[in-house]
Design an enzyme around this catalytic site. Structure first.
Site, PDB file in Angstrom:
ATOM      1  N   GLU A   1      -5.371  -4.689  10.843  1.00  0.00           N
ATOM      2  CA  GLU A   1      -4.315  -3.684  10.977  1.00  0.00           C
ATOM      3  C   GLU A   1      -4.618  -2.820  12.207  1.00  0.00           C
ATOM      4  OE1 GLU A   1      -4.556  -0.265   8.511  1.00  0.00           O
ATOM      5  OE2 GLU A   1      -6.679  -0.364   8.941  1.00  0.00           O
TER       6      GLU A   1
ATOM      7  N   ASN B   1       0.862  -1.192   0.000  1.00  0.00           N
ATOM      8  CA  ASN B   1       0.000   0.000   0.000  1.00  0.00           C
ATOM      9  C   ASN B   1       0.895   1.236   0.000  1.00  0.00           C
ATOM     10  OD1 ASN B   1      -1.870   2.012   0.459  1.00  0.00           O
ATOM     11  ND2 ASN B   1      -2.413   1.325   2.530  1.00  0.00           N
ATOM     12  N   TRP B   2       0.930   1.893  -1.149  1.00  0.00           N
ATOM     13  CA  TRP B   2       1.792   3.086  -1.254  1.00  0.00           C
ATOM     14  C   TRP B   2       1.232   4.294  -0.518  1.00  0.00           C
ATOM     15  CZ3 TRP B   2       3.467   3.335  -7.160  1.00  0.00           C
ATOM     16  CH2 TRP B   2       4.486   2.396  -7.364  1.00  0.00           C
ATOM     17  N   LYS B   3      -0.030   4.226  -0.125  1.00  0.00           N
ATOM     18  CA  LYS B   3      -0.692   5.369   0.529  1.00  0.00           C
ATOM     19  C   LYS B   3      -0.562   6.608  -0.364  1.00  0.00           C
ATOM     20  CE  LYS B   3      -0.162   3.015   4.885  1.00  0.00           C
ATOM     21  NZ  LYS B   3       0.035   3.049   6.326  1.00  0.00           N
TER      22      LYS B   3
ATOM     23  N   SER C   1       3.640  -2.233  10.423  1.00  0.00           N
ATOM     24  CA  SER C   1       5.089  -2.275  10.635  1.00  0.00           C
ATOM     25  C   SER C   1       5.717  -3.616  10.236  1.00  0.00           C
ATOM     26  CB  SER C   1       5.438  -1.936  12.089  1.00  0.00           C
ATOM     27  OG  SER C   1       4.917  -0.677  12.416  1.00  0.00           O
TER      28      SER C   1
ATOM     29  N   GLY D   1       2.938  -1.143   4.304  1.00  0.00           N
ATOM     30  CA  GLY D   1       2.849   0.229   3.814  1.00  0.00           C
ATOM     31  C   GLY D   1       4.260   0.743   3.550  1.00  0.00           C
ATOM     32  N   GLY D   2       4.927   1.201   4.616  1.00  0.00           N
ATOM     33  CA  GLY D   2       6.287   1.756   4.479  1.00  0.00           C
ATOM     34  C   GLY D   2       7.241   0.828   3.736  1.00  0.00           C
TER      35      GLY D   2
ATOM     36  N   HIS E   1      -9.532   1.181   5.310  1.00  0.00           N
ATOM     37  CA  HIS E   1      -8.245   1.415   5.957  1.00  0.00           C
ATOM     38  C   HIS E   1      -8.421   2.422   7.097  1.00  0.00           C
ATOM     39  CE1 HIS E   1      -4.085   2.438   6.668  1.00  0.00           C
ATOM     40  NE2 HIS E   1      -3.758   1.333   6.014  1.00  0.00           N
TER      41      HIS E   1
HETATM   42  P1  PGA Z   1       2.920   0.118   7.646  1.00  0.00           P
HETATM   43  O1  PGA Z   1       1.397   0.261   7.141  1.00  0.00           O
HETATM   44  O2  PGA Z   1       3.440  -1.162   7.070  1.00  0.00           O
HETATM   45  O3  PGA Z   1       3.639   1.333   7.113  1.00  0.00           O
HETATM   46  O4  PGA Z   1       2.870   0.083   9.141  1.00  0.00           O
HETATM   47  C1  PGA Z   1       0.518  -0.807   7.378  1.00  0.00           C
HETATM   48  C2  PGA Z   1      -0.923  -0.424   7.196  1.00  0.00           C
HETATM   49  O5  PGA Z   1      -1.223   0.722   6.849  1.00  0.00           O
HETATM   50  O6  PGA Z   1      -1.797  -1.298   7.407  1.00  0.00           O
END
Ligand code: PGA
Length: 231
Positions: free
Chosen positions: A148, A9-11, A191, A212-213, A99
């Protein structure tokens, strides 16, 4: 052997130039890799990148499916700024709904999320539905549930946050599966990194992850995938 599902997920990140560099990195890594039926990789990009990414994925025959990060709760019509399910389906097979960042920053309620799920299903989009706790309601027709917990989500750097324990995530996944019908896949988001991902994917009730990250670099994302399936 279970099927592993990894959805990046690139957000709200990446210009087209940056997306092209990501594809270049991913391409190098994936050329060393033998595709397997037991792995599904989805990339959830901003709307603006769906069309050109689809072209690049097709040209390079990359083992990637595309997802949007949102969809309108309405159909076509006078809804300025909204991108409807039919428009998303032209370029993507998947959509993320529910989300925690949509719920928090955009005030999305269960009622709105339910409407989004109905719109998505009506055009054949597959849904990754995010829940933040084991008792978060899940609409009908969802294909993958992503657990999440809000406190475990990074603000960009997954190494700076504390993830949920794999055992707790597994327990939540088991509960979700027990209360659903059919073959619902349940994944964990919060994370995840190349270093910790196998601790999640090796759990009996967890089918994958939602990074995400760690999806922002094509190389890191691929590293995470390699560790996710190496269980
Ligand atoms: P993250 O994002 O891996 O950056 O913590 C996870 C998410 O948004 O579910």
């Amino acid at each position: 052997m279970k099927r592993i599902f990894v959805a990046g997920n690139w957000k709200s990140n990446k210009t087209w130039e940056e997306a092209k560099s990501w594809i270049d990195e991913f391409k190098v890594q994936s050329s060393k890799f033998k595709a397997t039926e037991n792995l599904k990789i989805v990339l959830c990009s901003p709307f603006t990148l769906l069309f050109p990414l689809k072209e690049l994925i097709n040209v390079h025959k990359l083992p990637l499916e595309l997802g949007a990060q949102d969809v309108s709760p309405f159909g076509e019509g006078t809804y300025t700024g909204a991108v409807n399910a039919k428009q998303v389906k032209e370029f993507a097979d998947w959509v993320l709904i529910g989300h925690s960042e949509r719920r928090k920053h955009f005030g999305e309620t269960e009622d709105v999320l339910q409407k989004k799920a109905i719109q998505a299903k009506a055009v054949g989009l597959k849904i990754i539905y995010c829940i933040q706790a084991e008792n978060t309601p899940i609409p009908d027709g969802v294909d993958v549930v992503a657990y999440e917990p809000v406190w475990a989500i990074s603000t960009g750097d997954p190494y700076a946050t504390k993830p949920e324990t794999p055992e707790n995530a597994n327990r939540v996944a088991e509960k979700i599966k027990q209360s659903s019908s059919g073959n619902l896949q349940v994944i964990y988001g919060g994370s995840t990194t190349p270093e910790n991902v196998a601790n999640y994917t090796s759990q009996s009730h967890l089918d994958g992850v939602l990074p995400g990250g760690a999806s922002l670099s094509g190389t890191t994302f691929f590293e995470l995938i390699s560790h996710a399936i190496n269980i």
